[in-house]
Design an enzyme around this catalytic site. Structure first.
Site, PDB file in Angstrom:
ATOM      1  N   GLU A 159      19.077 -16.486  -0.584  1.00  0.00           N
ATOM      2  CA  GLU A 159      17.702 -16.213  -1.559  1.00  0.00           C
ATOM      3  C   GLU A 159      17.877 -15.680  -3.617  1.00  0.00           C
ATOM      4  OE1 GLU A 159      14.342 -14.878   0.033  1.00  0.00           O
ATOM      5  OE2 GLU A 159      15.385 -13.491   0.738  1.00  0.00           O
ATOM      6  N   ARG A 214      20.347 -32.729   0.752  1.00  0.00           N
ATOM      7  CA  ARG A 214      18.813 -32.481   0.801  1.00  0.00           C
ATOM      8  C   ARG A 214      18.697 -30.606   0.853  1.00  0.00           C
ATOM      9  NH1 ARG A 214      17.888 -37.347  -0.393  1.00  0.00           N
ATOM     10  NH2 ARG A 214      17.120 -38.377   0.770  1.00  0.00           N
ATOM     11  N   GLY A 270       0.844  -1.293   0.187  1.00  0.00           N
ATOM     12  CA  GLY A 270       0.288  -0.042   0.158  1.00  0.00           C
ATOM     13  C   GLY A 270       0.557   1.222  -0.066  1.00  0.00           C
ATOM     14  N   ARG A 306      16.943 -11.082   1.130  1.00  0.00           N
ATOM     15  CA  ARG A 306      16.772 -10.323  -0.498  1.00  0.00           C
ATOM     16  C   ARG A 306      17.837 -10.620  -1.724  1.00  0.00           C
ATOM     17  NH1 ARG A 306      11.817  -7.745  -0.843  1.00  0.00           N
ATOM     18  NH2 ARG A 306      11.699  -7.574   1.675  1.00  0.00           N
ATOM     19  N   GLY A 318      13.010  -0.217   7.221  1.00  0.00           N
ATOM     20  CA  GLY A 318      13.780  -0.389   6.229  1.00  0.00           C
ATOM     21  C   GLY A 318      14.569   0.654   5.366  1.00  0.00           C
ATOM     22  N   ASP A 319      15.523   0.457   4.484  1.00  0.00           N
ATOM     23  CA  ASP A 319      15.583   1.249   3.974  1.00  0.00           C
ATOM     24  C   ASP A 319      14.752   1.668   2.744  1.00  0.00           C
ATOM     25  OD1 ASP A 319      16.387  -0.933   2.381  1.00  0.00           O
ATOM     26  OD2 ASP A 319      16.507  -0.001   0.352  1.00  0.00           O
ATOM     27  N   ASP A 373      17.543  -8.463   6.401  1.00  0.00           N
ATOM     28  CA  ASP A 373      18.988  -8.860   5.993  1.00  0.00           C
ATOM     29  C   ASP A 373      19.932  -7.547   5.988  1.00  0.00           C
ATOM     30  OD1 ASP A 373      16.623 -10.026   4.793  1.00  0.00           O
ATOM     31  OD2 ASP A 373      15.692  -8.075   3.480  1.00  0.00           O
TER      32      ASP A 373
HETATM   33  O1  F6P Z   1      12.646  -8.061   3.656  1.00  0.00           O
HETATM   34  C1  F6P Z   1      12.687  -8.859   5.249  1.00  0.00           C
HETATM   35  C2  F6P Z   1      12.683 -10.429   4.214  1.00  0.00           C
HETATM   36  O2  F6P Z   1      12.804 -11.691   5.500  1.00  0.00           O
HETATM   37  C3  F6P Z   1      13.489 -10.743   3.182  1.00  0.00           C
HETATM   38  O3  F6P Z   1      14.546 -11.962   3.456  1.00  0.00           O
HETATM   39  C4  F6P Z   1      12.411 -11.959   2.530  1.00  0.00           C
HETATM   40  O4  F6P Z   1      13.017 -11.805   0.946  1.00  0.00           O
HETATM   41  C5  F6P Z   1      11.021 -11.473   1.950  1.00  0.00           C
HETATM   42  O5  F6P Z   1      11.295  -9.978   3.350  1.00  0.00           O
HETATM   43  C6  F6P Z   1      10.601 -11.653   2.677  1.00  0.00           C
HETATM   44  O6  F6P Z   1       8.790 -11.241   2.464  1.00  0.00           O
HETATM   45  P1  F6P Z   1       7.548 -11.586   2.843  1.00  0.00           P
HETATM   46  O7  F6P Z   1       8.097 -11.907   3.781  1.00  0.00           O
HETATM   47  O8  F6P Z   1       7.160 -10.633   2.020  1.00  0.00           O
HETATM   48  O9  F6P Z   1       7.233 -13.132   2.201  1.00  0.00           O
END
Ligand code: F6P
Length: 353
Positions: free
Chosen positions: A237, A269, A80, A186, A116-117, A142
């Site tokens: 990720e 795994r 939003g 992220r 955050g930023d 992050d």
């Molecule tokens: O920015 C924090 C974070 O946890 C990232 O590490 C991750 O990619 C993202 O948010 C996940 O976002 P959501 O909780 O919206 O799935």
């Protein structure tokens, strides 16, 4: 010096551990100065509600238990954008004026924004032109907020990664398997790097550095003397998918596990750690950081500062101008002490480092 009658506090963006500890510290420091503190619920969404969704923050409300509590008692939002707010009909509308009007109608003379930023960018765009004094407090697992060594929430996520690797190491040893742990972050590799070093990972893959799965497989064979053996791999990720991996639907960690199994013939795994990194009680350092930042944010407002962010540098709380923050995000660079340490310890951290 500035003396305020009433200030607001809000949390914005993804939650993490330590947010409540910031709310507690800032409220105690502000009420100690005789200021009234309002908590704004769900980031800017509380300011778009009719009437605005707020809660009185008093010393009774922010008792010591809050220091330990995960999440945020104020709620938060990652959706939003107030400058392009999605209406029910799907159209986007600029509702920034309503946010400012709500702040004024509540009699708020200054704001503390815990975010955050991305949140810093949004609130800078909202508050600075409106002449509302504000101070940011950096939070994110992050750790990618520019201008500070550490953000609130990061070390809790690192603890979770470290503990996961401890647990994975025993099952990896029992079955002589490669265990891939996919972590959040992220586009930044801080969680992978810090968690991987803390948990003794053999391979740490970060978005900042190119990797070659053939080279990783060679590394795995070398450290296991060419026999199936326990191997711990941390994959952020945000890393690129391995070349030739056709399975777009699978997680990146799973793709790495399959790639290594194919190349080495060893069983592999994958565990995706996900939101476990964000939940739960804050680690000790996050409690300390949150407490210091919460108090420092109030001190900055009291000193007449605005458009700045509390930051951690060289073992102390400082403040940095918002201009250097809203450029974000921040990335791991090859000169990072932990990158060099990991490499010297024998951890594979990429091809270009
Ligand atoms: O920015 C924090 C974070 O946890 C990232 O590490 C991750 O990619 C993202 O948010 C996940 O976002 P959501 O909780 O919206 O799935």
């Amino acid at each position: 010096m500035a003396a305020f009658k009433k200030i607001g506090i809000l949390t914005s963006g993804g939650d993490c551990a330590g947010l409540n500890a910031v709310i507690r510290a800032a409220t105690e420091a502000a009420t100690g100065r005789g200021w009234t503190v309002l908590g704004l619920r769900n980031g800017h969404l509380g300011l778009l509600a009719t009437p605005p969704d707020v809660v009185d923050l008093t010393t009774d409300v922010v008792r010591a238990d809050l220091l330990r509590a995960g999440g945020t008692m104020l709620g938060t939002t990652t959706t939003g954008d107030p400058f392009a707010f999605p209406d029910a009909d799907g159209r986007r509308r600029d509702r920034s004026g309503e946010v400012i009007a709500a702040i004024k109608s509540l009699g708020l003379e200054a704001l503390i924004v815990i975010g955050g930023d991305g949140s810093m960018r949004v609130f800078d765009r909202l508050l600075t032109p409106a002449g509302i004094p504000w101070v940011g407090v950096p939070k994110t697992i992050d750790n990618d907020v520019p201008g500070t060594d550490y953000a609130v929430g990061f070390f809790t996520a690192v603890e979770v990664v470290g503990e996961a690797l401890d647990r994975l190491s025993s099952t990896a040893a029992s079955h002589r398997r490669i265990m891939v742990l996919e972590v959040m972050g992220r586009d930044s590799g801080f969680i992978a790097l810090f968690g991987g070093v803390a948990g003794g990972a053999d391979v740490i893959l970060m978005p900042e550095f190119d990797y070659d799965l053939d080279a990783v497989a060679t590394h795995v064979r070398r450290i296991t003397h060419n026999r199936p053996g326990p191997v711990l791999v941390v994959a952020a990720e945000g890393i690129k998918r391995p070349v030739g991996d056709g399975k777009e639907g699978s997680s990146i960690g799973a793709a790495i596990a399959v790639g290594l199994q194919t190349r080495t013939g060893f069983d592999a795994r994958c565990t995706v750690l996900g939101h476990l990194q964000r939940g739960g009680s804050p680690a000790v350092f996050d409690r300390l950081l949150a407490s210091t930042f919460g108090v420092h944010a109030v001190e900055l407002l009291a000193a007449g500062a605005s458009r700045c962010m509390t930051a951690w540098h060289g073992g102390t709380a400082v403040d940095v101008p918002m201009e250097g923050v809203v450029t974000g995000p921040r990335f791991v660079n090859a000169g990072n002490d932990l990158v060099r340490a990991a490499k010297s310890i024998g951890t594979y951290v990429g091809e270009s480092v």
